[in-house]
Design an enzyme around this catalytic site. Structure first.
Site, PDB file in Angstrom:
ATOM      1  NE  ARG A   5       9.453   6.442  46.416  1.00 40.12           N
ATOM      2  CZ  ARG A   5       9.811   5.654  45.396  1.00 40.12           C
ATOM      3  NH1 ARG A   5      10.642   6.098  44.500  1.00 40.12           N
ATOM      4  NH2 ARG A   5       9.331   4.439  45.284  1.00 40.12           N
ATOM      5  CB  SER A  32      12.765   8.026  41.036  1.00 44.70           C
ATOM      6  OG  SER A  32      12.776   7.509  39.736  1.00 44.70           O
ATOM      7  CD  GLU A  53      22.205  15.019  38.191  1.00 43.34           C
ATOM      8  OE1 GLU A  53      23.149  15.389  37.470  1.00 43.34           O
ATOM      9  OE2 GLU A  53      21.401  14.129  37.846  1.00 43.34           O
ATOM     10  CG  PHE A  78      22.984  11.248  40.819  1.00 44.28           C
ATOM     11  CD1 PHE A  78      24.179  10.616  40.519  1.00 44.28           C
ATOM     12  CD2 PHE A  78      21.795  10.637  40.456  1.00 44.28           C
ATOM     13  CE1 PHE A  78      24.184   9.385  39.869  1.00 44.28           C
ATOM     14  CE2 PHE A  78      21.793   9.409  39.806  1.00 44.28           C
ATOM     15  CZ  PHE A  78      22.984   8.783  39.515  1.00 44.28           C
ATOM     16  CG  HIS A 104      16.415   5.982  45.034  1.00 39.41           C
ATOM     17  ND1 HIS A 104      15.123   6.108  45.455  1.00 39.41           N
ATOM     18  CD2 HIS A 104      16.339   5.790  43.698  1.00 39.41           C
ATOM     19  CE1 HIS A 104      14.301   6.016  44.418  1.00 39.41           C
ATOM     20  NE2 HIS A 104      15.011   5.824  43.337  1.00 39.41           N
ATOM     21  CG  ASP A 112      18.652   1.059  39.918  1.00 41.08           C
ATOM     22  OD1 ASP A 112      18.500   0.457  38.836  1.00 41.08           O
ATOM     23  OD2 ASP A 112      17.840   1.892  40.353  1.00 41.08           O
ATOM     24  NE  ARG A 162      14.178   1.509  44.660  1.00 44.09           N
ATOM     25  CZ  ARG A 162      14.463   1.301  43.391  1.00 44.09           C
ATOM     26  NH1 ARG A 162      14.077   2.176  42.479  1.00 44.09           N
ATOM     27  NH2 ARG A 162      15.122   0.236  43.024  1.00 44.09           N
TER      28      ARG A 162
HETATM   29  C1  TPP Z   1      23.679  11.754  36.964  1.00 42.18           C
HETATM   30  C2  TPP Z   1      22.425  10.994  36.828  1.00 42.18           C
HETATM   31  N1  TPP Z   1      21.255  11.632  37.075  1.00 42.18           N
HETATM   32  C3  TPP Z   1      20.095  10.947  37.002  1.00 42.18           C
HETATM   33  C4  TPP Z   1      20.073   9.619  36.683  1.00 42.18           C
HETATM   34  C5  TPP Z   1      18.775   8.843  36.646  1.00 42.18           C
HETATM   35  N2  TPP Z   1      18.407   8.485  35.272  1.00 42.18           N
HETATM   36  C6  TPP Z   1      18.694   7.270  34.768  1.00 42.18           C
HETATM   37  S1  TPP Z   1      18.254   7.118  33.170  1.00 42.18           S
HETATM   38  C7  TPP Z   1      17.632   8.690  33.133  1.00 42.18           C
HETATM   39  C8  TPP Z   1      17.027   9.232  31.870  1.00 42.18           C
HETATM   40  C9  TPP Z   1      17.974   9.122  30.742  1.00 42.18           C
HETATM   41  O1  TPP Z   1      17.411   9.582  29.560  1.00 42.18           O
HETATM   42  P1  TPP Z   1      18.183   9.387  28.190  1.00 42.18           P
HETATM   43  O2  TPP Z   1      19.569   9.885  28.354  1.00 42.18           O
HETATM   44  O3  TPP Z   1      17.378  10.019  27.135  1.00 42.18           O
HETATM   45  O4  TPP Z   1      18.278   7.813  28.061  1.00 42.18           O
HETATM   46  P2  TPP Z   1      17.323   6.805  27.248  1.00 42.18           P
HETATM   47  O5  TPP Z   1      16.157   7.559  26.728  1.00 42.18           O
HETATM   48  O6  TPP Z   1      18.177   6.283  26.155  1.00 42.18           O
HETATM   49  O7  TPP Z   1      16.937   5.730  28.223  1.00 42.18           O
HETATM   50  C10 TPP Z   1      17.793   9.309  34.371  1.00 42.18           C
HETATM   51  C11 TPP Z   1      17.381  10.673  34.688  1.00 42.18           C
HETATM   52  C12 TPP Z   1      21.323   8.999  36.452  1.00 42.18           C
HETATM   53  N3  TPP Z   1      21.424   7.698  36.146  1.00 42.18           N
HETATM   54  N4  TPP Z   1      22.469   9.708  36.508  1.00 42.18           N
END
Ligand code: TPP
Ligand code: MG
Lengths: 309, 260
Positions: A5, A32, A53, A78, A104, A112, A162
């Protein structure tokens, strides 16, 4: 030891400097993927499009059609998977200059678990016409892969991770599509590896050497196009090939090498990779051990197969 | 019902001992999950596979620590398992993996999948003439995924009133505030335009949550629960930096001290 990364981010910064057409797009994972560094340096050429995405891939198709060189980055699972139809139909079908950074990659995202471990990204990008697939083995090589992508006409997928990996190359060693590297030469067998497994393959070669078995180790950074000269050379000097990848056996490096060699220079080819299963939580080392992605597993397969012969 | 404090302590301890995980979006979920698992859902911890149970799809799968704590405290598995979060072979996978742990109705972790799966489940239950309902918890950042809106369109079209969607409206996603990354407002208006009944509540007020769930309409119901990401720990509240970071020992000590 550095994560690939870091090299990806260095490459983006240098690419942004070198070529004003470079635009970086991210999907709410810029902390990330590391692209926050690019955002800081070139804020006018960075776009965070949120958790979307497929939309991100289409934006990049459009940006490429408008004359830019967009890089989009998100977790490999993704980047390649979620947006696959967009990559297939928009990006590859139009042969657009979109660069896809798959962060990743493989098991490097350890704790994860299955939903975040990209174990199929090489297979599903490699299968697409026009696509170049680069899987660098260390940070310097990843930086060079990003820079090399600027010269490629058409879409490029770059996989990075990573988890820190051993440093194998100096900063100036270039990456050339269609070129791998022979890192060590021995005639009892050869190991063809990619990404994080290159360092592991070198470890395996050391272990084998202590037992009097001398193997070649090749780094197949460019999984598509493959280095066919290197494959031909290896088939000339050895009877046994072992492939090693942090990816499903089906469709990845093993698939690519088998497809070429079975037609042009048939040899016995044995895979080390993830065998038709999903990942799970654990440290990257635990997951790799669980999936058989270790120097022991590689050397074991070489020994066992040589004995049977 | 156990107190929200117990769940928050679990969450913080689990993520600390795992060394990774998502405290922010787990802490914002606590009261919503408490309501669901103690007051709303028909479930039987002794029979997690009961065919007519109500089901939960935690579409924002990274909130797993909150769900695991709730399931353990509700009796689905022993609470001493909680400290094995994210450890190899523990079953408490980084993101929910339904084959690995009793009480999980769906595996999630890739955002944008849950609402469609919940819709399919709800449809299946209807076909089977089951009275069971399906609950689906969505992140507010997650609403940026186009697939969510495909489901948002089909659920009212199929008149699926045995499904309730809940948005954990904590205003923060991974990189930054939702407003800064990709605004989603006017949110209630969007859901209504797609054919939903919308209820709002304070997602940390048990009475208010109960009121929101008691809405009876002939449309599918979405509850927009106003929450605070990192709720209960001052230095985590509203901070995107605490989306996916484990507290160290000193931070854990401070955080536990602060919990009410
Ligand atoms: C398809 C996908 N893209 C990116 C991610 C990485 N990711 C995990 S949590 C997150 C943010 C989520 O934000 P939100 O939906 O507001 O959740 P919260 O604030 O409740 O944690 C991201 C981008 C993922 N898990 N799945
Ligand atoms: Mg949020």
């Amino acid at each position: 030891m550095r994560a690939t990364r870091e090299g990806y981010v260095e490459g983006l910064l240098d690419a942004g400097e070198k070529d004003r057409r470079v635009i970086v797009v991210d999907g709410d994972v810029s902390r990330s993927t590391g692209t926050t560094a690019f955002q800081k340096k070139f804020p006018e050429r960075f776009f965070n499009l949120g958790i979307a995405e497929q939309n991100m891939a289409e934006y990049c198709a459009g940006l490429a059609l408008a004359g830019f060189i967009p890089f989009y980055s998100t977790y490999a699972v993704f980047a390649a998977g979620r947006a696959w139809d967009q990559i297939h139909t928009s990006i590859c079908n139009m042969n657009l200059n979109v660069r896809i950074g798959g962060a990743h990659g493989g098991t490097s995202v350890g704790p994860d678990g299955a939903t975040h471990q990209a174990l199929e990204d090489i297979a599903i990008t490699r299968v697409l016409p026009n696509m170049t697939v680069l899987v660098p083995a260390d940070a310097n090589q990843t930086r060079q892969a990003v820079l090399a992508s600027l010269e490629i006409d058409g879409p490029v997928y770059i996989r990075y991770g990573r988890n820190p990996v051993a440093e194998l190359y100096n900063r100036d060693e270039t990456v050339v599509p269609g070129r791998g590297r022979l890192l060590r030469e021995g005639r009892h067998a050869c190991i063809i590896a990619a990404g994080a497994m290159v360092a592991t393959a070198l470890e395996a070669a050391d272990m084998l050497s202590k037992k009097g078995i001398e193997v070649s180790v090749a780094d197949m950074t460019s999984i598509k196009p493959l280095d066919i000269q290197l494959l031909k050379y290896l088939s000339d000097i050895t009877e046994l090939v072992v492939t090693a990848e942090d990816h499903q056996i089906t469709g990845g490096l093993f698939g690519a090498v088998s497809e070429y060699m079975s037609e042009h220079c048939p040899r016995r080819i044995i895979p080390v990779g993830v065998n038709n299963r999903f990942g799970c939580s654990g440290t990257p080392e635990e997951v790799m051990t669980h999936c058989g992605l270790t120097a022991d597993a590689i050397s074991g397969k070489v020994e066992k197969t040589l004995k049977i012969h | 019902m156990v107190s929200p404090k117990v769940i928050r302590e679990d969450i913080l301890r689990m993520i600390h001992s795992a060394g990774s995980g998502h405290p922010g979006g787990s802490l914002s979920l606590v009261e919503i999950l408490l309501h669901l698992y103690w007051k709303e859902m028909k479930i039987d911890p002794d029979n997690p596979q009961w065919k007519d149970r109500d089901r939960l799809v935690l579409s924002k799968g990274h909130g797993a620590p909150a769900l695991y704590s709730i399931l353990a405290r509700r009796g689905f598995f022993p609470t001493d398992k909680l400290e094995t979060l994210r450890k190899f072979g523990s079953g408490l996978e980084g993101h929910p993996h339904m084959q690995s742990l009793p009480g999980l109705d769906c595996s999630t972790g890739s955002l944008g999948h849950g609402l469609g799966i919940a819709a399919g489940m709800a449809l299946g239950l209807t076909i089977r003439k089951s009275k069971a309902r399906v609950f689906c918890i969505l992140g507010d950042g997650e609403l940026q995924e186009g697939s969510i809106w495909e489901s948002a369109m089909s659920i009212p079209a199929l008149k699926q009133t045995n499904l309730i969607a809940i948005v954990d409206r904590n205003h923060v996603q991974l990189d930054d505030a939702v407003d800064k990354v990709m605004p989603i407002e006017p949110l209630a208006y969007k859901w209504r335009a797609f054919g939903w009944a919308v209820a709002k509540c304070d997602g940390h007020d048990m009475v208010d949550i109960e009121k929101a769930f008691s809405n009876r309409t002939d449309k599918p119901l979405v509850i927009i629960a106003e929450t605070v990401k990192g709720k209960g720990v001052s230095f985590m509240e509203d901070q995107a930096l605490w989306h996916g970071k484990a507290p160290d020992s000193e931070q854990l000590r401070k955080a536990l001290e602060e919990l009410e």
